[in-house]
Design a protein around this motif. Structure first.
Motif, PDB file in Angstrom:
ATOM      1  N   GLU A  43       0.786  -1.180  -0.128  1.00 24.94           N
ATOM      2  CA  GLU A  43       0.213  -0.088   0.116  1.00 24.94           C
ATOM      3  C   GLU A  43       0.947   1.251  -0.031  1.00 24.94           C
ATOM      4  O   GLU A  43       0.370   2.443  -0.487  1.00 24.94           O
ATOM      5  CB  GLU A  43      -0.917  -0.043   1.279  1.00 24.94           C
ATOM      6  N   HIS A  44       2.235   1.129   0.462  1.00 26.23           N
ATOM      7  CA  HIS A  44       2.787   2.177   0.496  1.00 26.23           C
ATOM      8  C   HIS A  44       4.074   2.339  -0.850  1.00 26.23           C
ATOM      9  O   HIS A  44       4.425   3.508  -1.233  1.00 26.23           O
ATOM     10  CB  HIS A  44       3.857   2.065   1.805  1.00 26.23           C
ATOM     11  N   LEU A  45       4.313   1.114  -1.391  1.00 23.77           N
ATOM     12  CA  LEU A  45       4.819   1.055  -2.672  1.00 23.77           C
ATOM     13  C   LEU A  45       4.498   1.608  -3.581  1.00 23.77           C
ATOM     14  O   LEU A  45       3.113   1.362  -4.041  1.00 23.77           O
ATOM     15  CB  LEU A  45       5.531  -0.419  -2.828  1.00 23.77           C
ATOM     16  N   VAL A  46       5.080   2.302  -4.678  1.00 27.53           N
ATOM     17  CA  VAL A  46       4.279   2.762  -6.040  1.00 27.53           C
ATOM     18  C   VAL A  46       4.650   1.863  -7.184  1.00 27.53           C
ATOM     19  O   VAL A  46       5.375   1.808  -7.906  1.00 27.53           O
ATOM     20  CB  VAL A  46       5.301   4.155  -6.391  1.00 27.53           C
ATOM     21  N   MET A  47       3.608   0.853  -6.662  1.00 30.38           N
ATOM     22  CA  MET A  47       3.542  -0.141  -7.752  1.00 30.38           C
ATOM     23  C   MET A  47       2.149  -0.697  -8.038  1.00 30.38           C
ATOM     24  O   MET A  47       1.327  -0.139  -7.146  1.00 30.38           O
ATOM     25  CB  MET A  47       4.275  -1.436  -7.001  1.00 30.38           C
ATOM     26  N   SER A  48       1.884  -1.483  -8.889  1.00 26.34           N
ATOM     27  CA  SER A  48       0.543  -1.846  -9.225  1.00 26.34           C
ATOM     28  C   SER A  48      -0.027  -2.976  -8.399  1.00 26.34           C
ATOM     29  O   SER A  48      -1.167  -3.431  -8.712  1.00 26.34           O
ATOM     30  CB  SER A  48       0.614  -2.075 -10.908  1.00 26.34           C
ATOM     31  N   GLU A  49       0.660  -3.654  -7.629  1.00 30.25           N
ATOM     32  CA  GLU A  49       0.209  -4.649  -6.942  1.00 30.25           C
ATOM     33  C   GLU A  49      -1.177  -4.593  -5.984  1.00 30.25           C
ATOM     34  O   GLU A  49      -2.126  -5.338  -6.186  1.00 30.25           O
ATOM     35  CB  GLU A  49       1.488  -5.167  -5.861  1.00 30.25           C
ATOM     36  N   THR A  50      -1.089  -3.479  -5.274  1.00 31.81           N
ATOM     37  CA  THR A  50      -2.600  -3.080  -4.522  1.00 31.81           C
ATOM     38  C   THR A  50      -3.527  -2.947  -5.533  1.00 31.81           C
ATOM     39  O   THR A  50      -4.575  -3.529  -5.062  1.00 31.81           O
ATOM     40  CB  THR A  50      -2.059  -2.088  -3.665  1.00 31.81           C
ATOM     41  N   THR A  51      -3.291  -2.396  -6.472  1.00 29.88           N
ATOM     42  CA  THR A  51      -4.518  -2.101  -7.606  1.00 29.88           C
ATOM     43  C   THR A  51      -4.969  -3.501  -8.295  1.00 29.88           C
ATOM     44  O   THR A  51      -6.274  -3.792  -8.240  1.00 29.88           O
ATOM     45  CB  THR A  51      -3.988  -1.201  -8.475  1.00 29.88           C
ATOM     46  N   ALA A  52      -3.990  -4.189  -8.492  1.00 29.82           N
ATOM     47  CA  ALA A  52      -4.210  -5.475  -9.099  1.00 29.82           C
ATOM     48  C   ALA A  52      -4.945  -6.367  -8.414  1.00 29.82           C
ATOM     49  O   ALA A  52      -5.762  -7.150  -8.702  1.00 29.82           O
ATOM     50  CB  ALA A  52      -2.934  -6.157  -9.819  1.00 29.82           C
ATOM     51  N   LEU A  53      -4.545  -6.525  -6.992  1.00 27.06           N
ATOM     52  CA  LEU A  53      -5.208  -7.203  -5.901  1.00 27.06           C
ATOM     53  C   LEU A  53      -6.696  -6.940  -5.830  1.00 27.06           C
ATOM     54  O   LEU A  53      -7.563  -7.860  -5.541  1.00 27.06           O
ATOM     55  CB  LEU A  53      -4.535  -7.211  -4.614  1.00 27.06           C
ATOM     56  N   LEU A  54      -6.962  -5.506  -5.745  1.00 29.85           N
ATOM     57  CA  LEU A  54      -8.494  -5.212  -5.937  1.00 29.85           C
ATOM     58  C   LEU A  54      -9.319  -5.630  -7.022  1.00 29.85           C
ATOM     59  O   LEU A  54     -10.394  -6.149  -6.905  1.00 29.85           O
ATOM     60  CB  LEU A  54      -8.399  -3.610  -5.647  1.00 29.85           C
TER      61      LEU A  54
END
Length: 465
Positions: free
Chosen positions: A120-131
């Protein structure tokens, strides 16, 4: 929705809002990894790098650029984390028939997931992809409960959104386009077979249309031919480098490059340094670029043909590479502190280039050139709770055990099981190395499966009593 389902959803909403608000108040520092600069450049419109999820870049442009604040990116992703936790509660209560307190507890555990928090703090697409993955799985559960052609079209759209954020989901989305109608309609009845045929036509047809549309959009934005991105051949070749031979290409230039690479200080057979074949000047990918005189399109196409030929010649070797990647996740647990320090950007050399740091400073007013030295709460918690990765690796086993125990919704749990297995297979077979950040999405499946297991075991105990 039944009243007894609204109460846990409301409780989850209030608790997740409280927890995520406190977490953001404690730590709102944005963190950077090697890919982060490319996401920012996409968001600012200063470059178009389709291999770095330009849809995520669009979200940065919409929610962070107007405020000139990197904390706005963190806020956006914290909200996404809260929504994902709420969707977990919804899936458990509505579709998987888990009692309320277990569902809410699972959401709270997800809210404190150390991997989720750091991403949630890293500027990466992982959190968006998980949603996006959570929304896709809920839509799939809804379809399995009441099959509808419209839901198949919705799933096709959600599938292309998921692929746009993380390319690893492509084989899963394609498989789901076939498996979901089969799970809903497979029968020896003539009527059911006709419904199955229609569902397959709609599902596969809409999936192909949306995927082709995304490829066309990428090509239009890049001013090139339609594609998911323009380095697929390079990534594939690096991931299967140890099984590549010079005889896999009929092109003398490519065969010569392979032979020369094996005579260099970075031979292809060394599985542990496949990433160097892609990212360092001594690797095979830069050598192919040189062979084709800097023509990226020709070099990438040659790399793709070479990789496919190697896989077709030695499919068992390809599978073995994937198996080695999987085993590396388990053996790497002993060195997890050092690995996770590197994977969250807290290492030397800095993950942010001087050019990217300059651009970020001019737009967001923040100096990120030394952010790798920041010992933030999210980084410390991530390292402290690193044993959580064992729980993520257990996702297929938990879902499989839950299915074996005959849960209330076997089709729903089967979806979790097959999705976990397919995602793990795609991650291991397509990975250049066993990167632990790729395990991030397994928290959703692991917690859902664990909740189903608890519900099943408690239910059985209650019957015995």
């Amino acid at each position: 929705m039944a009243t007894n389902q609204r109460a846990p959803l409301l409780a989850a909403t209030l608790l997740l809002t409280l927890v995520k608000s406190i977490q953001f108040a404690i730590d709102s520092q944005a963190l950077f990894y090697y890919d982060s600069g490319a996401f920012i450049l996409n968001g600012l419109g200063l470059a178009f790098l389709p291999e770095r999820a330009y849809v995520y870049g669009g979200l940065i442009r919409a929610f962070a650029v107007p405020f000139h604040s990197l904390r706005a990116i963190v806020a956006m992703q914290v909200v996404m984390g809260g929504l994902t936790g709420w969707l977990l509660t919804f899936a458990l209560v509505r579709f998987l028939h888990v009692r309320a307190w277990i569902a809410v507890l699972a959401a709270l555990v997800f809210a404190f997931d150390p991997v989720q928090i750091v991403y949630e703090h890293l500027v990466m697409s992982e959190t968006t992809a998980l949603l996006a993955m959570a929304v896709f799985l809920l839509a799939a559960l809804r379809y399995l409960r009441g099959p509808s052609l419209w839901w198949l079209v919705i799933l096709s759209f959600l599938g292309v959104l998921l692929v746009s954020l993380r390319f690893v989901y492509l084989p899963l989305v394609l498989a789901a386009a076939v498996l979901l109608p089969l799970a809903a309609y497979f029968s020896f009845s003539a009527r059911r077979r006709r419904l199955l045929a229609l569902a397959l036509v709609v599902s596969c047809g809409s999936t192909v249309l949306f995927q082709m549309g995304y490829r066309d959009l990428t090509g239009w934005l890049a001013g090139r031919e339609p594609a998911y991105h323009y380095s697929t051949g390079f990534f594939l070749l690096a991931s299967i480098a140890p099984i590549v031979e010079s005889g896999d290409s009929g092109d003398v230039r490519v065969a010569g490059a392979v032979a020369a690479q094996n005579q260099s200080g970075l031979p292809l057979f060394d599985r542990a340094v496949r990433w160097r074949q892609l990212w360092t000047a001594e690797g095979l990918v830069p050598r192919l670029r040189t062979v084709f005189h800097g023509d990226e399109r020709a070099a990438d196409q040659a790399a793709q043909r070479l990789a496919r030929a190697a896989i077709q010649r030695n499919p068992l070797g390809f599978v073995k590479l994937g198996l080695h990647n999987y085993l590396d996740y388990w053996t790497g647990i002993r060195s997890l502190r050092a690995i996770l320090t590197q994977e969250t950007g807290a290492h030397l050399p800095p993950a942010v280039t001087l050019h990217d740091a300059s651009v970020i400073s001019s737009v967001f007013g923040a100096d990120v050139s030394h952010q790798h030295t920041l010992n933030t709460p999210s980084r410390r918690y991530h390292i402290f709770a690193r044993a959580w990765y064992l729980f993520l690796l257990a996702a297929p086993f938990l879902a499989g055990l839950g299915l074996w125990l005959r849960p209330a919704n076997p089709k729903g749990v089967a979806l979790l099981f097959f999705w976990s297995c397919l995602l793990l297979a795609a991650t291991c077979l397509g990975g250049i190395q066993a990167s632990y950040r790729y395990l991030h999405p397994f928290s959703f499946m692991s917690l859902a499966a664990a909740a189903v297991l608890c519900e099943t075991l408690i239910g059985r105990q209650g019957k015995r009593g």
